[in-house]
Enzyme design. Structure first.
Site, PDB file in Angstrom:
ATOM      1  N   LYS A   9      40.519  30.082  35.780  1.00 34.19           N
ATOM      2  CA  LYS A   9      39.917  29.339  36.887  1.00 34.19           C
ATOM      3  C   LYS A   9      38.789  28.432  36.378  1.00 34.19           C
ATOM      4  O   LYS A   9      38.381  28.523  35.201  1.00 34.19           O
ATOM      5  CB  LYS A   9      39.385  30.348  37.914  1.00 34.19           C
ATOM      6  CG  LYS A   9      40.492  31.143  38.649  1.00 34.19           C
ATOM      7  CD  LYS A   9      39.816  32.189  39.530  1.00 34.19           C
ATOM      8  CE  LYS A   9      40.775  32.986  40.373  1.00 34.19           C
ATOM      9  NZ  LYS A   9      40.039  34.051  41.120  1.00 34.19           N
ATOM     10  N   TYR A  49      46.588  30.182  48.055  1.00 40.04           N
ATOM     11  CA  TYR A  49      45.713  31.199  48.644  1.00 40.04           C
ATOM     12  C   TYR A  49      45.926  31.347  50.155  1.00 40.04           C
ATOM     13  O   TYR A  49      45.045  31.882  50.853  1.00 40.04           O
ATOM     14  CB  TYR A  49      44.251  30.874  48.327  1.00 40.04           C
ATOM     15  CG  TYR A  49      43.841  31.280  46.915  1.00 40.04           C
ATOM     16  CD1 TYR A  49      44.082  32.576  46.438  1.00 40.04           C
ATOM     17  CD2 TYR A  49      43.191  30.382  46.062  1.00 40.04           C
ATOM     18  CE1 TYR A  49      43.698  32.956  45.150  1.00 40.04           C
ATOM     19  CE2 TYR A  49      42.805  30.756  44.769  1.00 40.04           C
ATOM     20  CZ  TYR A  49      43.063  32.050  44.328  1.00 40.04           C
ATOM     21  OH  TYR A  49      42.680  32.435  43.064  1.00 40.04           O
ATOM     22  N   ASN A 112      35.301  35.160  39.260  1.00 43.02           N
ATOM     23  CA  ASN A 112      35.936  36.217  38.452  1.00 43.02           C
ATOM     24  C   ASN A 112      36.952  35.698  37.434  1.00 43.02           C
ATOM     25  O   ASN A 112      37.805  36.435  36.959  1.00 43.02           O
ATOM     26  CB  ASN A 112      36.514  37.310  39.362  1.00 43.02           C
ATOM     27  CG  ASN A 112      37.599  36.787  40.277  1.00 43.02           C
ATOM     28  OD1 ASN A 112      37.903  35.601  40.279  1.00 43.02           O
ATOM     29  ND2 ASN A 112      38.186  37.675  41.050  1.00 43.02           N
ATOM     30  N   HIS A 115      43.139  34.261  37.539  1.00 40.46           N
ATOM     31  CA  HIS A 115      44.087  34.713  38.560  1.00 40.46           C
ATOM     32  C   HIS A 115      45.285  35.292  37.835  1.00 40.46           C
ATOM     33  O   HIS A 115      45.675  34.781  36.776  1.00 40.46           O
ATOM     34  CB  HIS A 115      44.559  33.542  39.428  1.00 40.46           C
ATOM     35  CG  HIS A 115      45.753  33.905  40.269  1.00 40.46           C
ATOM     36  ND1 HIS A 115      45.630  34.562  41.473  1.00 40.46           N
ATOM     37  CD2 HIS A 115      47.087  33.766  40.049  1.00 40.46           C
ATOM     38  CE1 HIS A 115      46.852  34.788  41.963  1.00 40.46           C
ATOM     39  NE2 HIS A 115      47.751  34.319  41.118  1.00 40.46           N
ATOM     40  N   GLU A 126      54.919  32.405  42.858  1.00 41.72           N
ATOM     41  CA  GLU A 126      53.809  31.600  42.344  1.00 41.72           C
ATOM     42  C   GLU A 126      54.243  30.718  41.172  1.00 41.72           C
ATOM     43  O   GLU A 126      53.809  29.578  41.072  1.00 41.72           O
ATOM     44  CB  GLU A 126      52.646  32.517  41.939  1.00 41.72           C
ATOM     45  CG  GLU A 126      51.983  33.175  43.144  1.00 41.72           C
ATOM     46  CD  GLU A 126      50.839  34.113  42.788  1.00 41.72           C
ATOM     47  OE1 GLU A 126      50.200  34.620  43.718  1.00 41.72           O
ATOM     48  OE2 GLU A 126      50.582  34.350  41.583  1.00 41.72           O
TER      49      GLU A 126
HETATM   50  P1  IDP Z   1      42.884  38.906  42.888  1.00 43.17           P
HETATM   51  O1  IDP Z   1      42.498  37.553  42.328  1.00 43.17           O
HETATM   52  O2  IDP Z   1      42.378  40.031  42.019  1.00 43.17           O
HETATM   53  O3  IDP Z   1      44.367  39.022  43.176  1.00 43.17           O
HETATM   54  P2  IDP Z   1      42.481  38.685  45.764  1.00 43.17           P
HETATM   55  O4  IDP Z   1      42.073  39.804  46.649  1.00 43.17           O
HETATM   56  O5  IDP Z   1      43.892  38.208  45.867  1.00 43.17           O
HETATM   57  O6  IDP Z   1      42.095  39.084  44.269  1.00 43.17           O
HETATM   58  O7  IDP Z   1      41.496  37.484  46.059  1.00 43.17           O
HETATM   59  C1  IDP Z   1      41.749  36.207  45.528  1.00 43.17           C
HETATM   60  C2  IDP Z   1      40.478  35.643  44.976  1.00 43.17           C
HETATM   61  O8  IDP Z   1      39.573  35.389  46.051  1.00 43.17           O
HETATM   62  C3  IDP Z   1      39.699  36.561  44.019  1.00 43.17           C
HETATM   63  O9  IDP Z   1      40.180  36.522  42.705  1.00 43.17           O
HETATM   64  C4  IDP Z   1      38.312  36.001  44.147  1.00 43.17           C
HETATM   65  O10 IDP Z   1      38.174  34.804  43.362  1.00 43.17           O
HETATM   66  C5  IDP Z   1      38.244  35.595  45.616  1.00 43.17           C
HETATM   67  N1  IDP Z   1      37.655  36.650  46.441  1.00 43.17           N
HETATM   68  C6  IDP Z   1      38.234  37.800  46.859  1.00 43.17           C
HETATM   69  N2  IDP Z   1      37.389  38.535  47.593  1.00 43.17           N
HETATM   70  C7  IDP Z   1      36.231  37.829  47.643  1.00 43.17           C
HETATM   71  C8  IDP Z   1      34.951  38.049  48.266  1.00 43.17           C
HETATM   72  O11 IDP Z   1      34.702  39.076  48.918  1.00 43.17           O
HETATM   73  N3  IDP Z   1      34.007  37.073  48.079  1.00 43.17           N
HETATM   74  C9  IDP Z   1      34.241  35.935  47.356  1.00 43.17           C
HETATM   75  N4  IDP Z   1      35.428  35.679  46.777  1.00 43.17           N
HETATM   76  C10 IDP Z   1      36.409  36.616  46.914  1.00 43.17           C
HETATM   77 MG    MG Z   2      45.528  38.098  44.604  1.00 42.61          MG
END
Ligand code: IDP
Ligand code: MG
Length: 149
Positions: A9, A49, A112, A115, A126
């Site tokens: 990312k 998303y 984080n 992805h 995807e």
């Molecule tokens: P993942 O990337 O581990 O699959 P997901 O739950 O699918 O996690 O969420 C997608 C992305 O959305 C996360 O990687 C993160 O960047 C963002 N995200 C998820 N939850 C939060 C939150 O509570 N605050 C801010 N960003 C979030």
């Molecule tokens: Mg996800």
């Protein structure tokens, strides 16, 4: 063989971690099938998303993923989805396992770094959202028999 979409990312790109992520996946034995460095459009971000639409973090997430280029890749291998999710670590860096990318380089869920597809079905969906069939390279790797049983 399973396929998974991996994104470094914008924060990972800005911090110079493309090589680190690729290196960890190569070292694990996963096999690269496609890669492109690209600016994500709003349309692609919203489709990718779409499942998070309506959540409190959705707008910030779209802003984050479109803020700067990403490195998009397809990796394959046995259990590629689970293996890559494990290498990346749990969504929240403070809950991710020591040694994972999100643990080793991250602090906040909204930054984080990577992805990775969360199921084989989503991996297929995807990969076809981000790549054309012609961009996927099916190649023989000399060490395949020493990594794939
Ligand atoms: P993942 O990337 O581990 O699959 P997901 O739950 O699918 O996690 O969420 C997608 C992305 O959305 C996360 O990687 C993160 O960047 C963002 N995200 C998820 N939850 C939060 C939150 O509570 N605050 C801010 N960003 C979030
Ligand atoms: Mg996800």
């Amino acid at each position: 063989m399973e396929k998974t979409l991996v994104l470094v990312k914008p924060d990972g790109v800005q911090r110079g971690l493309i090589g680190e992520v690729i290196s960890r996946l190569e070292r694990r034995g996963l096999k690269l099938q496609a890669a492109k460095f690209m600016q994500v459009s709003n349309e692609l971000a919203e489709t990718h998303y779409g499942i998070h639409k309506g959540k409190t973090f959705y707008e910030g997430l779209i802003q984050y993923i479109t803020s700067s280029p990403v490195m998009a890749m397809v990796w394959t291998g046995p259990n590629a989805v689970a293996a890559v999710r494990q290498t990346m670590g749990a969504t929240r860096p403070t809950e991710s396992a020591p040694g994972s990318v999100r643990h080793d380089f991250g602090l906040e869920v909204g930054r984080n770094l990577t992805h990775a597809s969360d199921s084989p079905e989503n991996g297929e969906t995807e990969v076809s959202l981000w790549f054309n069939d012609s961009e996927l390279i099916d190649w023989d790797r000399a060490v395949d028999n020493w990594i794939f049983e």
